[in-house]
Motif scaffolding. Structure first.
Motif, PDB file in Angstrom:
ATOM      1  N   ILE A   4       5.330   0.535   3.288  1.00 39.04           N
ATOM      2  CA  ILE A   4       5.281   1.914   3.754  1.00 39.04           C
ATOM      3  C   ILE A   4       5.895   2.822   2.705  1.00 39.04           C
ATOM      4  CG2 ILE A   4       6.196   3.514   5.484  1.00 39.04           C
ATOM      5  CD1 ILE A   4       5.672   1.540   7.526  1.00 39.04           C
ATOM      6  N   LEU A   5       5.175   3.862   2.340  1.00 41.05           N
ATOM      7  CA  LEU A   5       5.686   4.757   1.311  1.00 41.05           C
ATOM      8  C   LEU A   5       6.169   6.060   1.943  1.00 41.05           C
ATOM      9  CD1 LEU A   5       6.101   5.318  -1.707  1.00 41.05           C
ATOM     10  CD2 LEU A   5       3.837   6.365  -1.721  1.00 41.05           C
ATOM     11  N   ILE A   6       7.424   6.409   1.619  1.00 39.05           N
ATOM     12  CA  ILE A   6       8.001   7.631   2.181  1.00 39.05           C
ATOM     13  C   ILE A   6       7.985   8.722   1.111  1.00 39.05           C
ATOM     14  CG2 ILE A   6      10.065   8.643   3.221  1.00 39.05           C
ATOM     15  CD1 ILE A   6      10.706   5.483   3.802  1.00 39.05           C
ATOM     16  N   ILE A  38       0.346  12.404  -6.470  1.00 38.56           N
ATOM     17  CA  ILE A  38      -0.903  11.759  -6.058  1.00 38.56           C
ATOM     18  C   ILE A  38      -1.139  10.449  -6.821  1.00 38.56           C
ATOM     19  CG2 ILE A  38      -3.401  12.057  -5.925  1.00 38.56           C
ATOM     20  CD1 ILE A  38      -2.661  15.129  -5.623  1.00 38.56           C
ATOM     21  N   GLN A  39      -0.981  10.507  -8.169  1.00 41.84           N
ATOM     22  CA  GLN A  39      -1.162   9.292  -8.968  1.00 41.84           C
ATOM     23  C   GLN A  39      -0.155   8.229  -8.557  1.00 41.84           C
ATOM     24  OE1 GLN A  39      -1.432  12.332  -9.936  1.00 41.84           O
ATOM     25  NE2 GLN A  39      -2.371  12.612 -11.953  1.00 41.84           N
ATOM     26  N   GLN A  43      -0.976   4.547  -7.155  1.00 45.88           N
ATOM     27  CA  GLN A  43      -0.556   3.383  -7.920  1.00 45.88           C
ATOM     28  C   GLN A  43       0.223   2.397  -7.050  1.00 45.88           C
ATOM     29  OE1 GLN A  43       1.528   4.485 -11.445  1.00 45.88           O
ATOM     30  NE2 GLN A  43       1.129   2.524 -12.439  1.00 45.88           N
ATOM     31  N   ILE A  44       1.114   2.924  -6.229  1.00 53.27           N
ATOM     32  CA  ILE A  44       1.902   2.059  -5.337  1.00 53.27           C
ATOM     33  C   ILE A  44       0.994   1.405  -4.306  1.00 53.27           C
ATOM     34  CG2 ILE A  44       3.725   2.058  -3.560  1.00 53.27           C
ATOM     35  CD1 ILE A  44       5.078   4.293  -5.189  1.00 53.27           C
ATOM     36  N   ILE A  67      -5.819  12.590  -1.629  1.00 46.74           N
ATOM     37  CA  ILE A  67      -5.794  11.142  -1.425  1.00 46.74           C
ATOM     38  C   ILE A  67      -7.014  10.698  -0.638  1.00 46.74           C
ATOM     39  CG2 ILE A  67      -4.559   9.317  -0.177  1.00 46.74           C
ATOM     40  CD1 ILE A  67      -2.064  10.306  -1.353  1.00 46.74           C
ATOM     41  N   ARG A  68      -7.391  11.520   0.335  1.00 51.87           N
ATOM     42  CA  ARG A  68      -8.561  11.176   1.150  1.00 51.87           C
ATOM     43  C   ARG A  68      -9.840  11.056   0.330  1.00 51.87           C
ATOM     44  NH1 ARG A  68      -6.574   8.866   3.789  1.00 51.87           N
ATOM     45  NH2 ARG A  68      -5.887   9.037   5.939  1.00 51.87           N
TER      46      ARG A  68
END
Lengths: 222, 338
Positions: A4-6, A38-39, A43-44, A67-68
């Motif tokens: 999960i990215l915060i 965004i990049q 990447q993650i 992102i969509r």
């Protein structure tokens, strides 16, 4: 483990959310700079993104939109902006959920779980194997050695919750809050009745000894 | 314009004319002139004067009467300058010009205050926006460090949260700008959200919830109505009775409206205080005596916001029996067009 990215610029808040998700069976990661948000996100490549709207640099709604264009990663927007227009915009840009600060973390966790469950549909089985017995979520039954017993909606939820928190004492209030979260607003007496019925059903499978009452503290599934 | 008043104003003119007529008559009598001239000259002078005066009077009278009529019909009286015609006499033109200038200056003055208020509202919105992050952080710290102390802090933070919400909606309720967004909203979603929001307190206080028949769509702003409902539920929690407290929530569909009922079996409100519960700052006996620390803002705000959304709010209560609140959503599409 699901990642999960915060994406939140308030350092303390993101650290606390990170701790919380790490404690609840996820691998949480945070972004610390917001120059190439965004990049960095792509990447993650997390399983789910928690995204703030007010960020230094590109704002959350823009990030969401970008992102969509490239990915279907589930996005939950977390923001202080409490109005319909921002919510509509975010959803239109492709966010899956919109939660306003100060949020209820349990709701956030529940939403995260349900989104990930849906996006993993097919991969996750609808059965929980609890060694001594199997809970079948799709037809609301409990199975042991081929013997099958039907559970009501509430009994199923209680058993599921106790199984997920196995060998821990679970206070009555916590079970009730869990049930209330799924909109069955049961009261104290109903919980007692449900537990008794559940215990009787477990007895039919010779599993009665598993569910213990800790007086004044709650229940424990051993 | 009364004819007598008008003539009174002209009294000097009239006296002078009469004086002039008398002197002319004396001269005419003193010199040998024909009888015809003796009568003709004063008559022609007098009648010319009378005719011009009557024409002038009817003219002005018509003009001012028209202004008064329009003024009486106008809701916003200051719009009069936009409506009245240019007068065909100087005084009327002067009056119109003066009114226009006064109006302009008044508008500027009002706009100044509108701007100040709008500006203040924006500041409040930003402030509330800012404070939500530290609040969220505090709640997260509590969540990650659960114990009796943090649980108690959490309760206090929930109170702060409610006060902040109130401030936000208070600011929103006072401005002329439209901050809300009307769309199809399911009552069930709003009720569930509010109950879940208060679930910890409701469970802890052992309040049982009975919800039925709430699968109804209404046209409203879901954020505003959630706030309103939250205020009502919090009142029910605050003023609950000790034995078997209960809150019942349901809707009734009628031909011209959908009504949402929120009914509790709490301590209720004294009959002689019922009429004042929506007044700003009114706390009543309950708010003062039961250690509940009422601010008298909650219901006042509810009423105000309801009015903006075109919803009627009604409160009924019997002391020691309970309180029932009705939120009445009209079926017409009228509010949509506003």
């Amino acid at each position: 483990m699901q990642k999960i990215l915060i994406v939140e610029d308030d350092e303390k808040l993101r650290n606390e959310i990170e701790i919380f998700f790490n404690n609840n069976g996820y691998k949480a990661e945070t972004l610390k700079t917001f120059n190439n948000t965004i990049q960095d996100i792509l990447q993650i490549n997390p399983s789910l993104i928690l995204l703030d709207i007010n960020l230094p640099g590109a704002d959350g709604q823009y990030i969401c939109k970008e992102i969509r264009k490239q990915s279907n990663i589930p996005i939950i927007i977390i923001t202080s902006r409490n109005n319909e227009i921002d919510e509509l915009l975010s959803i239109n840009y492709g966010a899956d959920h919109y939660i306003t600060k100060p949020f209820n973390i349990q709701i956030l966790l529940a939403k995260t779980n349900s989104i990930l469950r849906r996006s993993n549909m097919g991969k996750i089985q609808d059965q929980i194997n609890a060694k001594d017995f199997i809970i079948n979520l799709s037809n609301s039954t409990i199975i042991k050695e081929g013997k099958e017993i039907e559970l009501t909606k509430n009994e199923l939820k209680i058993l599921k919750y106790l199984t997920e928190n196995r060998n821990k004492i679970v206070p009555r209030e916590e079970i009730m809050e869990y049930l209330w979260e799924s909109e069955s607003y049961i009261d104290d007496n109903t919980l007692t009745v449900n537990i008794t019925r559940l215990r009787n059903k477990l007895e039919e499978l010779n599993l009665k000894q598993l569910l213990e009452t800790k007086r004044g503290q709650g229940y424990i599934l051993k | 314009m009364k004819i007598t008043n008008y003539l009174k104003e002209k009294s000097i003119q009239i006296t002078l004319i009469i004086f002039a007529l008398i002197t002319i008559e004396i001269f005419l009598q003193a010199y040998p002139t024909s009888k015809f001239l003796k009568i003709y000259i004063p008559t022609i002078i007098l009648s010319t004067y009378l005719i011009t005066t009557i024409i002038e009077y009817t003219n002005k009278n018509k003009y001012y009467k028209k202004i008064y009529q329009t003024l009486n019909q106008l809701e916003e009286k200051y719009l009069i300058t936009e409506i009245i015609n240019e007068a065909d006499f100087e005084e009327g033109r002067i009056l119109k010009e003066i009114l226009e200038q006064i109006n302009k200056s008044m508008h500027e003055n009002v706009n100044k205050y509108k701007y100040i208020q709008e500006d203040y509202k924006e500041y409040i919105e930003i402030w509330i926006h800012e404070i939500k992050t530290p609040l969220a952080t505090s709640k997260m710290i509590i969540e990650n460090n659960k114990n009796e102390t943090t649980k108690s802090i959490n309760e206090e933070i929930n109170k702060i949260e409610n006060y902040i919400e109130q401030a936000l909606y208070y600011a929103r309720s006072n401005t002329v700008s439209k901050d809300y967004y009307i769309k199809q909203t399911n009552i069930k979603d709003i009720v569930n959200e509010t109950i879940k929001k208060n679930k910890t307190t409701l469970i802890e206080q052992k309040i049982s919830i009975n919800i039925h028949d709430i699968e109804k769509d209404v046209k409203t702003d879901s954020k505003w109505i959630t706030f309103i409902l939250n205020q009502i539920i919090q009142n029910s929690i605050k003023y609950k009775k000790q034995q078997q407290p209960q809150i019942e929530i349901y809707t009734k569909q009628r031909k011209e409206n959908i009504t949402l009922y929120i009914k509790d079996n709490g301590i209720g409100i004294k009959k002689n205080e019922l009429a004042r519960v929506f007044e700003k700052g009114f706390t009543g006996t309950n708010g003062r005596t039961t250690n509940k620390k009422s601010t008298g803002i909650g219901l006042y705000l509810c009423k105000k916001l309801c009015k903006k959304l075109g919803i009627a709010i009604k409160l009924d209560s019997i002391e020691n029996k309970g309180t029932e609140i009705q939120l009445i959503f009209p079926n017409s599409s009228y509010i949509q067009m506003q």
